[in-house]
Design an enzyme around this catalytic site. Structure first.
Site, PDB file in Angstrom:
ATOM      1  N   CYS A  56       0.836  -1.211   0.000  1.00 43.79           N
ATOM      2  CA  CYS A  56       0.000   0.000   0.000  1.00 43.79           C
ATOM      3  C   CYS A  56       0.862   1.249   0.000  1.00 43.79           C
ATOM      4  O   CYS A  56       0.549   2.235  -0.683  1.00 43.79           O
ATOM      5  CB  CYS A  56      -0.932   0.014   1.208  1.00 43.79           C
ATOM      6  SG  CYS A  56      -2.120  -1.320   1.209  1.00 43.79           S
ATOM      7  N   ARG A 133      -7.901  -4.761  -2.875  1.00 46.19           N
ATOM      8  CA  ARG A 133      -7.522  -3.628  -3.736  1.00 46.19           C
ATOM      9  C   ARG A 133      -8.527  -3.481  -4.882  1.00 46.19           C
ATOM     10  O   ARG A 133      -8.278  -3.889  -6.004  1.00 46.19           O
ATOM     11  CB  ARG A 133      -6.120  -3.842  -4.310  1.00 46.19           C
ATOM     12  CG  ARG A 133      -5.052  -3.883  -3.262  1.00 46.19           C
ATOM     13  CD  ARG A 133      -3.659  -3.975  -3.835  1.00 46.19           C
ATOM     14  NE  ARG A 133      -2.774  -4.467  -2.803  1.00 46.19           N
ATOM     15  CZ  ARG A 133      -2.287  -3.722  -1.820  1.00 46.19           C
ATOM     16  NH1 ARG A 133      -2.578  -2.442  -1.762  1.00 46.19           N
ATOM     17  NH2 ARG A 133      -1.512  -4.264  -0.899  1.00 46.19           N
TER      18      ARG A 133
HETATM   19  C1  BEZ Z   1       0.564  -4.629   1.845  1.00 45.91           C
HETATM   20  O1  BEZ Z   1       1.757  -4.865   1.747  1.00 45.91           O
HETATM   21  O2  BEZ Z   1       0.082  -3.551   1.450  1.00 45.91           O
HETATM   22  C2  BEZ Z   1      -0.328  -5.684   2.417  1.00 45.91           C
HETATM   23  C3  BEZ Z   1       0.070  -6.988   2.318  1.00 45.91           C
HETATM   24  C4  BEZ Z   1      -0.733  -7.978   2.877  1.00 45.91           C
HETATM   25  C5  BEZ Z   1      -1.922  -7.639   3.519  1.00 45.91           C
HETATM   26  C6  BEZ Z   1      -2.313  -6.311   3.586  1.00 45.91           C
HETATM   27  C7  BEZ Z   1      -1.518  -5.327   3.031  1.00 45.91           C
END
Ligand code: BEZ
Length: 219
Positions: A56, A133
């Protein structure tokens, strides 16, 4: 025989291309926002699983760096996650300090997931209620024109978001079709003929259904 897991609706399942998005009002990092206030311009509304997570963070840095490109296409950006407004603020402060970029598009807080659930942004099989997402491309009339859904562990491509937006704007402007790998400036395709005389008169086997639109200004 193993039990088959119950079928659960996929994220993004509730809403479809062509639907008008239901309106909402919420707190965001840029003050109160109302979805319908974006009528008259394009909007990309997208959810992210959580603040302070690696993928993110890369998405927000990349989007903030390209914010001017969305603005140039008269397209707003609006993000949403389950995190609180104060979590969003702390994350944006860290992003500014570490990556020297200010995220100036609104990030909505949705701690009860009332918006995320209504918009199909929540993975039903997940226990932590984080949003997946999901990305909605919303046209100036408030209609969903494209949507994507990525898992938490794969970040979105900002060039592909811009390309999709360019394609949607180009097909609206020219009433054409955007082929595979189309990029802004490439020719669009014409809709296929529905007239058998055109089919027989076409000067190649494919010309009645697969042909480029004449370029604007071309003789
Ligand atoms: C992330 O890296 O943005 C992420 C990875 C796994 C679960 C939630 C967010």
């Amino acid at each position: 025989m193993e039990d088959t897991p119950p079928c659960s609706p996929a994220p993004c399942a509730g809403l479809r291309i062509g639907d008008a998005l239901p309106d909402f009002e919420a707190r965001s990092t840029m003050g109160p926002v109302k979805l319908s206030a974006y009528r008259g311009r394009w909007l990309i509304l997208f959810s992210h699983p959580a603040d302070f997570t690696p993928v993110c963070t890369t998405e927000f840095v990349a989007l903030a760096r390209e914010a001017h490109s969305f603005e140039a296409r008269d397209c707003g950006l609006m993000a949403l996650s389950v995190d609180s407004l104060f979590s969003h603020f702390a994350w944006l402060r860290l992003i500014k300090q570490r990556f020297d970029i200010e995220v100036r598009f609104p990030i909505v807080e949705d701690p009860t997931l009332v918006i995320g659930r209504a918009f199909g942004m929540v993975a039903p099989q997940d226990n932590d209620s984080a949003t997946v997402r999901t990305t909605f491309f919303i046209d100036p009339a408030g209609v969903i024109r494209a949507m994507t859904c990525y898992p938490a562990n794969v970040g979105r491509s900002i060039p592909e978001m811009l390309r999709t937006l360019d394609a949607l704007q180009a097909i609206d402007a020219q009433a054409g079709l955007a082929p595979a790998n189309w990029q802004a400036g490439d020719a669009l395709l014409q809709s296929p003929s529905h007239d058998l005389d055109d089919v027989f008169a076409a000067d190649s086997e494919t010309a009645w259904f697969l042909r480029e639109m004449p370029r604007k200004g071309a003789k």
